[in-house]
Design a protein around this motif. Sequence first.
Motif, PDB file in Angstrom:
ATOM      1  N   SER A 321      45.144  63.400  52.354  1.00 45.06           N
ATOM      2  CA  SER A 321      46.703  63.302  52.518  1.00 45.06           C
ATOM      3  C   SER A 321      47.477  64.107  53.557  1.00 45.06           C
ATOM      4  O   SER A 321      48.241  63.794  54.169  1.00 45.06           O
ATOM      5  CB  SER A 321      47.324  64.020  51.092  1.00 45.06           C
ATOM      6  N   SER A 322      46.830  65.292  53.913  1.00 42.66           N
ATOM      7  CA  SER A 322      47.395  65.962  55.330  1.00 42.66           C
ATOM      8  C   SER A 322      47.024  65.294  56.354  1.00 42.66           C
ATOM      9  O   SER A 322      47.957  65.280  57.161  1.00 42.66           O
ATOM     10  CB  SER A 322      46.433  67.456  55.378  1.00 42.66           C
ATOM     11  N   LEU A 323      46.067  64.454  56.363  1.00 38.88           N
ATOM     12  CA  LEU A 323      45.762  63.790  57.812  1.00 38.88           C
ATOM     13  C   LEU A 323      46.717  62.491  57.980  1.00 38.88           C
ATOM     14  O   LEU A 323      47.360  62.258  59.019  1.00 38.88           O
ATOM     15  CB  LEU A 323      44.258  63.154  57.912  1.00 38.88           C
ATOM     16  N   ARG A 324      47.080  62.147  56.551  1.00 41.94           N
ATOM     17  CA  ARG A 324      47.802  60.909  56.736  1.00 41.94           C
ATOM     18  C   ARG A 324      49.238  61.299  57.003  1.00 41.94           C
ATOM     19  O   ARG A 324      50.026  60.773  57.918  1.00 41.94           O
ATOM     20  CB  ARG A 324      47.932  60.142  55.273  1.00 41.94           C
ATOM     21  N   LEU A 325      49.661  62.693  56.681  1.00 39.01           N
ATOM     22  CA  LEU A 325      50.992  63.097  56.970  1.00 39.01           C
ATOM     23  C   LEU A 325      51.194  63.357  58.574  1.00 39.01           C
ATOM     24  O   LEU A 325      52.004  63.122  59.121  1.00 39.01           O
ATOM     25  CB  LEU A 325      51.404  64.286  56.161  1.00 39.01           C
ATOM     26  N   VAL A 326      50.106  64.010  59.011  1.00 41.93           N
ATOM     27  CA  VAL A 326      49.818  64.328  60.616  1.00 41.93           C
ATOM     28  C   VAL A 326      49.831  62.983  61.343  1.00 41.93           C
ATOM     29  O   VAL A 326      50.611  62.914  62.354  1.00 41.93           O
ATOM     30  CB  VAL A 326      48.747  65.248  60.697  1.00 41.93           C
ATOM     31  N   HIS A 327      49.271  61.973  60.757  1.00 41.17           N
ATOM     32  CA  HIS A 327      49.234  60.834  61.535  1.00 41.17           C
ATOM     33  C   HIS A 327      50.885  60.244  61.765  1.00 41.17           C
ATOM     34  O   HIS A 327      51.196  59.766  62.782  1.00 41.17           O
ATOM     35  CB  HIS A 327      48.362  59.601  60.757  1.00 41.17           C
ATOM     36  N   GLU A 328      51.421  60.387  60.380  1.00 42.67           N
ATOM     37  CA  GLU A 328      52.912  59.974  60.551  1.00 42.67           C
ATOM     38  C   GLU A 328      53.799  60.591  61.639  1.00 42.67           C
ATOM     39  O   GLU A 328      54.603  60.131  62.269  1.00 42.67           O
ATOM     40  CB  GLU A 328      53.414  59.801  59.034  1.00 42.67           C
ATOM     41  N   LEU A 329      53.360  61.940  61.598  1.00 44.87           N
ATOM     42  CA  LEU A 329      54.328  62.780  62.619  1.00 44.87           C
ATOM     43  C   LEU A 329      53.769  62.456  63.943  1.00 44.87           C
ATOM     44  O   LEU A 329      54.980  62.346  64.688  1.00 44.87           O
ATOM     45  CB  LEU A 329      53.655  64.146  62.123  1.00 44.87           C
ATOM     46  N   LEU A 330      52.625  62.046  64.259  1.00 45.23           N
ATOM     47  CA  LEU A 330      52.302  61.669  65.604  1.00 45.23           C
ATOM     48  C   LEU A 330      52.981  60.296  66.027  1.00 45.23           C
ATOM     49  O   LEU A 330      53.338  60.199  67.096  1.00 45.23           O
ATOM     50  CB  LEU A 330      50.777  61.754  65.689  1.00 45.23           C
ATOM     51  N   ARG A 331      53.017  59.452  65.176  1.00 47.81           N
ATOM     52  CA  ARG A 331      53.385  58.050  65.289  1.00 47.81           C
ATOM     53  C   ARG A 331      54.952  58.277  65.370  1.00 47.81           C
ATOM     54  O   ARG A 331      55.503  57.368  66.480  1.00 47.81           O
ATOM     55  CB  ARG A 331      53.048  57.309  64.029  1.00 47.81           C
ATOM     56  N   GLU A 332      55.749  58.958  64.789  1.00 48.13           N
ATOM     57  CA  GLU A 332      57.431  59.369  64.906  1.00 48.13           C
ATOM     58  C   GLU A 332      57.551  59.775  66.306  1.00 48.13           C
ATOM     59  O   GLU A 332      58.457  59.679  66.828  1.00 48.13           O
ATOM     60  CB  GLU A 332      57.731  59.917  63.741  1.00 48.13           C
ATOM     61  N   SER A 333      56.517  60.584  66.935  1.00 46.21           N
ATOM     62  CA  SER A 333      56.860  61.301  68.276  1.00 46.21           C
ATOM     63  C   SER A 333      56.715  60.120  69.278  1.00 46.21           C
ATOM     64  O   SER A 333      57.317  60.331  70.630  1.00 46.21           O
ATOM     65  CB  SER A 333      55.734  62.336  68.415  1.00 46.21           C
ATOM     66  N   ARG A 334      56.437  59.066  69.303  1.00 42.28           N
ATOM     67  CA  ARG A 334      56.274  57.995  70.059  1.00 42.28           C
ATOM     68  C   ARG A 334      55.771  58.248  71.339  1.00 42.28           C
ATOM     69  O   ARG A 334      56.110  57.780  72.409  1.00 42.28           O
ATOM     70  CB  ARG A 334      57.748  57.292  70.345  1.00 42.28           C
ATOM     71  N   GLY A 335      54.455  59.151  71.365  1.00 44.80           N
ATOM     72  CA  GLY A 335      53.856  59.473  72.556  1.00 44.80           C
ATOM     73  C   GLY A 335      52.937  58.756  72.828  1.00 44.80           C
ATOM     74  O   GLY A 335      52.420  57.448  72.069  1.00 44.80           O
ATOM     75  N   SER A 336      52.265  58.756  73.766  1.00 38.17           N
ATOM     76  CA  SER A 336      50.851  58.065  74.122  1.00 38.17           C
ATOM     77  C   SER A 336      49.696  58.617  73.978  1.00 38.17           C
ATOM     78  O   SER A 336      48.527  58.286  74.294  1.00 38.17           O
ATOM     79  CB  SER A 336      51.116  57.805  75.696  1.00 38.17           C
ATOM     80  N   LEU A 337      49.802  59.858  73.306  1.00 38.73           N
ATOM     81  CA  LEU A 337      48.432  60.492  72.999  1.00 38.73           C
ATOM     82  C   LEU A 337      48.169  60.198  71.463  1.00 38.73           C
ATOM     83  O   LEU A 337      48.653  60.186  70.894  1.00 38.73           O
ATOM     84  CB  LEU A 337      48.700  61.918  72.949  1.00 38.73           C
ATOM     85  N   TYR A 338      46.539  60.237  71.193  1.00 38.81           N
ATOM     86  CA  TYR A 338      46.003  60.141  70.040  1.00 38.81           C
ATOM     87  C   TYR A 338      45.255  61.460  69.836  1.00 38.81           C
ATOM     88  O   TYR A 338      45.081  62.279  70.518  1.00 38.81           O
ATOM     89  CB  TYR A 338      45.499  58.968  70.003  1.00 38.81           C
ATOM     90  N   ALA A 339      44.660  61.664  68.518  1.00 41.81           N
ATOM     91  CA  ALA A 339      43.966  62.573  68.080  1.00 41.81           C
ATOM     92  C   ALA A 339      42.889  62.477  67.148  1.00 41.81           C
ATOM     93  O   ALA A 339      43.031  61.398  66.400  1.00 41.81           O
ATOM     94  CB  ALA A 339      44.999  63.943  67.788  1.00 41.81           C
ATOM     95  N   THR A 340      41.847  63.172  67.159  1.00 42.69           N
ATOM     96  CA  THR A 340      40.740  63.125  66.124  1.00 42.69           C
ATOM     97  C   THR A 340      40.912  64.523  65.431  1.00 42.69           C
ATOM     98  O   THR A 340      41.283  65.314  65.966  1.00 42.69           O
ATOM     99  CB  THR A 340      39.536  62.778  66.484  1.00 42.69           C
TER     100      THR A 340
END
Length: 475
Positions: A321-340
């Motif tokens: 659940s924590s990872l899914r929430l962080v994924h949404e946060l990163l998607r909303e930032s509309r940046g070009s970076l990803y993370a593992t």
Amino acid sequence: MSVERELSGPLSAELARAVRAGRLPADAWAVLAEVLESLDPATPVGHVVESLTDIVPGQLGETELPSQEVRTPARGSRDRDLRWRLTDKPVVGSPSRDDIDRTAFLDEVSRASATSLNSAEMLSQVSALVQSHQLADVTRVWRSTDDGLRCATPSSGDVRPDLTAQQALITRRSVRTGSSRLSVPLLAGRHALGVLDLERRHRGFTADDVSLAHAVAGRTALGLRNAYEYEREHELAQRLQHAMLPALVELDEFDIAARYRSSTRGVHIGGDWYDAFSRSDGTVVLTVGDVTGHGLDAAVVMGQLQNALRAYALEGHGPASSLRLVHELLRESRGSLYATAVVVEVQLRSGMIRWASAGHPPPLVQDASGDVVYLDAEHGPMLGIDLTPSIPEHRRSLTPDSSVALYTDGLIERRRSDLDAGMARLATAFERCGDGKVAERTDNVLHEMLGGTDHDDDVCLLLCRWLGPARPDVP
């Protein structure tokens, strides 16, 4: 002062005509005299005048020249520029063997000064070239520091600069002691970076040798400036990176240590992070992640994700659940970076662990007997990619004295081997380094994996050992 009084011979006449024609400023003699003093007397007059007239008035004009009575070091850079133009001037006609050897030698010095950003390594190479070319029998390089000159040549031992070296730094001009000792300042622009000290045992320095020593010093100074800038920026990047890393939780039932190693190549701030903290319900949460790319943008995203994961976990969200929430946060930032990232929860009372991974290398578990296994279960995609991730969550029980290791891919990836080979090497390293405290084991594993070699990526390693459930105090 007239040209005829300052200089003599055909050079005087040529320079006088250049002044009258407006090709040279009339008040340039204070600078030119110093330059001409260091020239080889055999330099053709035409080359001297042509090189001097190449300097635009803004560089050698009346407004920038000091008076003839006041000689200041500020002229040093202009003197040096003129001198290099003259000493490096090609000779008309077929080059002699000495000219060819000189050019080849200076090319080697330039390459040595440009190919290494390690100042000690670069200076060692230049010193070896100077001696192999027989420009000097003994070579020392002095580095200018806030505390004075310090020897930067490793083979020189603990020595102190003498008056000759100090005078070369202060005056920013080469200084001779007798005929067999020459000290040349290392000048890069307006900055005096140190002194190149040359000594001969059986012969003196000629005018050609002095000219060649100045050319070597100029190239060395440029390489030294680049190396110092790189080292300073690399140090600042490391300090910033470490300042962003958190303090680890301290618990009686849990022995934990973490290490971060910056890349040995390039100057950047990486996107690797680790974290370890406890919740009020007796659960320890471990996270390790890696943002794609490097630099300030990656560091900013890394800080955001690290803090977000901590906040979601402290609210009671599980690993997936924590990872899914962080994924949404990163998607909303509309940046070009990803993370593992990988998140592991350890229940201190039972030894039960829950974990989930988003495109990250699998955790490693070592039991009390020393056997090592990877928790290579199904995982979700990288955080921030354009899809709705399905991130599965897994469970497993630990036995007392079991260890869990989380790490970033910089620990196992190498250019000349595949990922499976790197994971096999890591498992072997943990088996070899099974004894001792966790902090000691962490250092030993890093040494086994990295050694003293360069590594192209940043490395995080978080290692913990569950000692078993806490025992109630016996009255």
